[in-house]
Design a protein around this motif. Structure first.
Motif, mmCIF file in Angstrom:
data_model
loop_
_atom_site.group_PDB
_atom_site.id
_atom_site.type_symbol
_atom_site.label_atom_id
_atom_site.label_comp_id
_atom_site.label_asym_id
_atom_site.label_seq_id
_atom_site.Cartn_x
_atom_site.Cartn_y
_atom_site.Cartn_z
ATOM 1 N N HIS B 328 5.193 -3.480 -0.691
ATOM 2 C CA HIS B 328 5.985 -3.470 -1.913
ATOM 3 C C HIS B 328 5.285 -2.714 -3.016
ATOM 4 O O HIS B 328 5.861 -1.887 -3.705
ATOM 5 C CB HIS B 328 6.219 -4.905 -2.377
ATOM 6 C CG HIS B 328 7.602 -5.357 -2.115
ATOM 7 N ND1 HIS B 328 8.639 -5.032 -2.951
ATOM 8 C CD2 HIS B 328 8.140 -6.099 -1.113
ATOM 9 C CE1 HIS B 328 9.750 -5.566 -2.470
ATOM 10 N NE2 HIS B 328 9.473 -6.213 -1.341
ATOM 11 N N LEU B 329 3.958 -3.006 -3.167
ATOM 12 C CA LEU B 329 3.187 -2.376 -4.231
ATOM 13 C C LEU B 329 3.146 -0.871 -4.039
ATOM 14 O O LEU B 329 3.230 -0.105 -4.986
ATOM 15 C CB LEU B 329 1.771 -2.953 -4.258
ATOM 16 C CG LEU B 329 1.683 -4.385 -4.797
ATOM 17 C CD1 LEU B 329 0.256 -4.870 -4.788
ATOM 18 C CD2 LEU B 329 2.271 -4.463 -6.202
ATOM 19 N N CYS B 330 3.029 -0.447 -2.776
ATOM 20 C CA CYS B 330 2.968 0.982 -2.499
ATOM 21 C C CYS B 330 4.267 1.671 -2.893
ATOM 22 O O CYS B 330 4.274 2.760 -3.443
ATOM 23 C CB CYS B 330 2.711 1.232 -1.013
ATOM 24 S SG CYS B 330 1.057 0.753 -0.541
ATOM 25 N N GLN B 331 5.367 0.993 -2.609
ATOM 26 C CA GLN B 331 6.665 1.593 -2.918
ATOM 27 C C GLN B 331 6.826 1.858 -4.404
ATOM 28 O O GLN B 331 7.492 2.791 -4.817
ATOM 29 C CB GLN B 331 7.786 0.663 -2.466
ATOM 30 C CG GLN B 331 8.114 0.814 -0.991
ATOM 31 C CD GLN B 331 9.050 -0.275 -0.514
ATOM 32 O OE1 GLN B 331 9.617 -0.998 -1.327
ATOM 33 N NE2 GLN B 331 9.199 -0.387 0.779
ATOM 34 N N LYS B 332 6.188 1.011 -5.210
ATOM 35 C CA LYS B 332 6.429 1.094 -6.650
ATOM 36 C C LYS B 332 5.770 2.292 -7.306
ATOM 37 O O LYS B 332 4.921 2.936 -6.777
ATOM 38 C CB LYS B 332 5.917 -0.176 -7.306
ATOM 39 C CG LYS B 332 7.000 -1.237 -7.279
ATOM 40 C CD LYS B 332 6.558 -2.472 -8.041
ATOM 41 C CE LYS B 332 7.488 -3.630 -7.664
ATOM 42 N NZ LYS B 332 6.849 -4.905 -7.991
#
Ligand code: SF4
Ligand code: SF4
Lengths: 367, 332
Positions: B328-332
């Motif tokens: 999730h963090l990477c997507q942001k």
């Protein structure tokens, strides 16, 4: 307008069908719980749900398949799970994609408005208030007639000369009763039914044991859930008296406590002064009253994981000792087998018979 | 020598022990809690209790067995209702009777009934009744009751600050000693829902809280949430609320946490053979389905739950959540 169904408990469906049809509903009669009902119910209920919840889940699913769109059932105010059943059933059915209407009757003394609202929702034929009262009276009368026939069958069966006669006659007379419509017809059918049962050839010299059956209401009232224990016992030469009938129970709940000289509550209170929900306290009270009336034994029927009956079961050995009466408990679930049950019942009957003869012998010697 | 009253370390012990202890001490009675659950306590319980009861009740039996030779009285109150609304599980309602009629050679049992639906003073009266067992006069018991309430209030406040009941009890005994544990790389926060007597009995829960902490997860439970926030959940979209206090709290906590969506994972710890949980777990599960963004897992404990099995399941769950979060963090 959607078709209406309701929980099945023994033969009471005959009266409910009459009542609902009188009010102008199309009724889907719930099937007698069978293997498939159980399978369906077990598959769609939580693992540790009580057995009645699972069976009813299956019953509803079958009724839905047969076109039912409205379920009429009872609620409750705890402390046991039964009061939340309707809600959970509804949620599970919704989760399975069925859009159903649930009409839940709460105890009318506490929720009079709920009662009126529900009756109005079911009164599709726009029957007048007087008419509704009439219908309810007739339904009630039919329930009584059904209960009376069943009670008599419990007395006759252990004495019948040819095994199976009582069951066959009983099945037949049920149809007579449910075929009746007016008050007079119901009374007439009832009289004929009782007469037919009474005139079954019986052996009056037979030594018959008397057993009281206590426990949770659903497994007491629905023979399919207790593997027709009353019939099995009758065949073993045991007369049973069941502690609960729909007409008896509803009266307790909607009017006042029944009196046996000593109320069930009073009898139970030295052992269990608290209402633990369901019929846990009644199981103890009835055991004591039965023993005072000289019964030979008690059988407790409880659904697997049933909380109040577990509480009662923990205390019953002590009651059994104090009152010197044998008690046998069955925790019922979908895995209970008829063969195993019969074996245990045979052993229990032997035990009671020996005890009875021993006591009779002791009396002769001392007296 | 002072009279000794035994309190089993099970069921409501985890929520009310400080209050009970304060009360008894004020009226000059010594309190002896049973020790932490051990294998032999559990075995005693399994032997004494009916096979069909839930594990927590079996544990209660075990703790009673451990105390029975050592104390003058046993404190087994009949706790029916404490908030004026919901009742406790029917097994709590019949608890003193179950114990009394199935265990032999017990010391006298103090089985006062606590039901706050019976009027404003009913709880005070219940405590006065306890006082009468020991000849304490009305004034003394009232004073003791108020003091006990004070302790209880303090205890609840510690819980709301995030301490677990056992930690809070320690803190009450010796204030200022508490450290937030030596947690290393904390980067996840889980809620463990369930009955306090299952979660905090580290033997039967196979030490779930500690295990999660070691995996770098911060743990909270329903006790750490402010009651007002829970009350706001009303009936959790049900036509009627759950009847049982602790189940109701767990369901409300689940609703709140799922709605907030800030927590990284929710675990429901349920006990084998528990009646109310058959409903509660289903309802929480259905709620979880609506909130797929919050990972959810049900863990069932019973008398045979093994360390290894539990550890593996927890590790797998934590790993899954951690990977998800990183993704999730990477997507942001
Ligand atoms: S009385 Fe027993 S069967 Fe009925 S709801 Fe309660 S636990 Fe279930
Ligand atoms: S709530 Fe469940 S675990 Fe607790 S005592 Fe009742 S049945 Fe047992």
């Amino acid at each position: 307008m959607s078709k209406v169904t309701f929980p099945r408990m023994g033969e009471s469906w005959r009266a409910f069908k009459l009542l609902l049809e009188d009010l102008g509903n199309e009724v889907v009669v719930p099937l007698r719980p069978n293997k498939r009902t159980l399978d369906l119910g077990v598959r769609h209920s939580p693992e540790f749900a009580c057995f009645p919840l699972k069976i009813l889940m299956g019953t509803y699913l079958e009724a839905v398949e047969m076109g039912a769109g409205t379920i009429v059932t009872s609620g409750g105010v705890g402390p046991c799970r039964a009061g939340e059943y309707a809600m959970l059933h509804h949620k599970i059915l919704q989760d399975l994609g069925y859009d159903l209407k649930m009409i839940v009757f709460e105890p009318p003394r506490l929720y009079p408005l709920n009662f009126i609202k529900n009756v109005r929702a079911l009164n599709k034929a726009r029957v007048s208030i007087r008419g509704i009262i009439d219908c309810i009276k007739r339904g009630w009368r039919m329930l009584q007639a059904l209960d009376n026939a069943e009670k008599l069958s419990h007395v006759v069966r252990p004495r019948e000369i040819k095994r199976g006669t009582t069951t066959a006659v009983y099945k037949k007379v049920l149809d007579w009763i449910s075929g009746a419509y007016t008050m007079e017809q119901i009374a007439e059918a009832e009289a004929a039914a009782l007469e037919a049962l009474r005139s079954i050839p019986q052996d009056s010299s037979r030594e018959v044991l008397k057993v009281g059956i206590v426990g949770e209401i659903y497994v007491l009232l629905e023979p399919a859930s207790n593997l027709e224990i009353e019939e099995t016992l009758g065949d073993l030469g045991v007369e049973v008296e069941r502690s609960m009938f729909l007409t008896g129970w509803t009266r307790d709940n909607t009017w006042n406590e029944t009196t046996h000289g000593l109320t069930i509550k009073e009898a139970a209170s030295p052992y269990l002064p608290e209402l633990v929900g369901g019929h846990g306290r009644d199981s103890i009270g009835h055991t004591i009253l039965y023993s005072k009336r000289g019964f030979d034994g008690i059988i407790q029927l409880a659904p697997f994981t049933c909380i109040p009956e577990i509480v009662a079961r923990t205390i019953l050995p002590r009651v059994s000792k104090d009152y010197d009466i044998p008690v046998l408990t069955f925790f019922l679930d979908e895995q209970t087998g008829k063969a195993g049950m019969t074996t245990r019942l045979e052993a229990f009957t032997d035990l009671m018979r020996r005890k009875k003869r021993f006591q009779a012998g002791a009396k002769c010697l001392t007296g | 020598m002072a009279v000794r009253v035994g309190i089993p370390r099970a069921l409501l012990f985890y929520l009310y022990f400080p209050m009970w202890q304060a009360f008894f001490n004020e009226i000059g009675v010594q309190v002896i809690p049973s020790g932490r659950t051990t294998k032999s306590i559990l075995d005693d319980g399994i032997r004494e209790a009916l096979a069909d009861v839930c594990v927590p009740i079996k544990l209660y039996y075990g703790h009673v067995m451990e105390l029975k030779g050592k104390v003058d009285y046993l404190f087994i109150p009949r706790v029916v209702c404490l908030n004026g609304k919901t009742v406790y599980c029917p097994k709590f309602l019949g608890l003193p009777d179950m114990i009394k009629y199935s265990v032999d050679n017990l010391p006298p049992i103090i089985d006062v009934r606590m039901d706050s639906r019976q009027g404003r003073l009913s709880l005070l009266n219940a405590y006065s009744e306890i006082g009468r067992y020991f000849g304490a006069d009305r004034i003394t018991t009232i004073r003791a009751y108020l003091k006990a309430l004070g302790v209880h209030y303090h205890f609840r406040r510690l819980l709301r600050k995030g301490w677990s009941p056992p930690e809070a009890m320690e803190l009450l005994k010796s204030p200022g000693t508490g450290k937030a544990g030596s947690q290393t790389k904390v980067n996840l926060k889980f809620a463990v829902l369930g009955y306090p007597y299952a979660i905090y009995d580290s033997f039967i829960s196979v030490n779930i809280v500690e295990k999660l902490r070691q995996l770098g997860v911060m743990v909270m439970t329903a006790e750490n949430i402010h009651p007002a926030l829970l009350a706001l959940q009303k009936n959790c979209d049900l036509p009627k609320r759950l009847f049982w206090t602790l189940s109701d709290i767990a369901l409300k906590a689940a609703h709140l946490l799922f709605k907030q969506g800030r927590i990284d994972g929710i675990l429901h710890l349920t006990a084998f053979g528990c009646g109310p949980d058959s409903l509660l777990n289903k309802l929480i599960e259905m709620e979880a389905k609506k909130h797929r963004n919050v990972p959810f897992m049900t863990l069932m404990i019973d008398e045979h739950t093994g360390e290894a099995g539990m550890a593996t399941r927890l590790e797998a769950f934590v790993d899954m959540v951690r990977r998800r979060k990183e993704a999730h963090l990477c997507q942001k």
